[in-house]
Design an enzyme around this catalytic site. Structure first.
Site, PDB file in Angstrom:
ATOM      1  N   ALA A  14     -61.058  74.488  77.621  1.00 55.54           N
ATOM      2  CA  ALA A  14     -59.868  74.189  76.808  1.00 55.54           C
ATOM      3  C   ALA A  14     -58.931  75.389  76.724  1.00 55.54           C
ATOM      4  O   ALA A  14     -57.714  75.259  76.873  1.00 55.54           O
ATOM      5  CB  ALA A  14     -60.290  73.743  75.409  1.00 55.54           C
ATOM      6  N   ARG A  24     -46.989  77.893  82.057  1.00 53.49           N
ATOM      7  CA  ARG A  24     -46.166  77.046  82.936  1.00 53.49           C
ATOM      8  C   ARG A  24     -44.901  76.578  82.202  1.00 53.49           C
ATOM      9  O   ARG A  24     -43.825  76.539  82.774  1.00 53.49           O
ATOM     10  CB  ARG A  24     -46.959  75.824  83.423  1.00 53.49           C
ATOM     11  CG  ARG A  24     -47.900  76.125  84.578  1.00 53.49           C
ATOM     12  CD  ARG A  24     -48.342  74.857  85.297  1.00 53.49           C
ATOM     13  NE  ARG A  24     -49.094  73.949  84.447  1.00 53.49           N
ATOM     14  CZ  ARG A  24     -50.400  74.047  84.214  1.00 53.49           C
ATOM     15  NH1 ARG A  24     -51.104  74.997  84.776  1.00 53.49           N
ATOM     16  NH2 ARG A  24     -51.008  73.190  83.430  1.00 53.49           N
ATOM     17  N   SER A  41     -63.506  80.669  82.002  1.00 57.91           N
ATOM     18  CA  SER A  41     -63.254  79.614  82.980  1.00 57.91           C
ATOM     19  C   SER A  41     -64.478  79.218  83.807  1.00 57.91           C
ATOM     20  O   SER A  41     -64.483  79.325  85.025  1.00 57.91           O
ATOM     21  CB  SER A  41     -62.117  80.090  83.917  1.00 57.91           C
ATOM     22  OG  SER A  41     -61.729  79.057  84.776  1.00 57.91           O
ATOM     23  N   CYS A  45     -70.839  72.544  81.720  1.00 60.49           N
ATOM     24  CA  CYS A  45     -71.739  71.403  81.951  1.00 60.49           C
ATOM     25  C   CYS A  45     -72.666  71.647  83.144  1.00 60.49           C
ATOM     26  O   CYS A  45     -73.621  70.889  83.346  1.00 60.49           O
ATOM     27  CB  CYS A  45     -70.956  70.097  82.092  1.00 60.49           C
ATOM     28  SG  CYS A  45     -69.406  70.244  82.912  1.00 60.49           S
TER      29      CYS A  45
END
Ligand code: FAD
Length: 101
Positions: A14, A24, A41, A45
């Protein structure tokens, strides 16, 4: 005009997505991620696969190393540090260095 300063707390899925999106939208913004782990990053999982040994090295879960955010996206990443307190009125935060092995 003063550039916007954006601090993102937490740098896994997130946090890095939010920081990248902010940059951006506003390329001139000063975007910073503070992360209390030594990496950012990564695909959390995938951790059961590391534990089971199917994925041999945790590093394989890392999508983008911290330095890539600075070099490629001009996003500063502070690792091994946790945001202890934020003051939304003064727009300040206190950080603490964490020792993460
Ligand atoms: C075993 C497992 C299986 C999963 N399976 C799936 C799946 O099948 N499908 C799916 O969509 N998702 C799955 N997920 C979840 C997916 O990995 C998460 O969506 C993702 O990890 C969420 O990332 P996040 O950035 O929101 O939060 P987190 O992964 O919780 O990352 C937040 C980061 O912020 C850091 N942090 C917290 N507070 C502070 C602070 N004050 N200062 C600095 N840093 C701080 C934390 O230490 C952490 O590193 C799974 C997760 C696990 C662990």
């Amino acid at each position: 005009m003063t550039n916007k300063k954006i601090l993102v707390i937490g740098g896994v899925a997130a946090g890095t997505s939010a920081a990248s999106k902010a940059k951006r939208i506003d390329p001139d913004a000063d975007v910073k991620i503070i992360q209390d782990e030594k990496v950012v990053s990564y695909g959390a999982c995938g951790m059961p696969y590391v534990i089971e040994g199917i994925v041999k090295d945790f590093q394989e879960l890392i999508e983008r190393p911290a330095d890539v955010f600075k070099k490629k996206y001009q996003i500063d990443v502070i690792t091994n540090s946790s945001a202890q307190k934020i003051d939304r009125v003064k727009r300040k935060y206190m950080q603490m260095i964490c020792k993460v092995e």
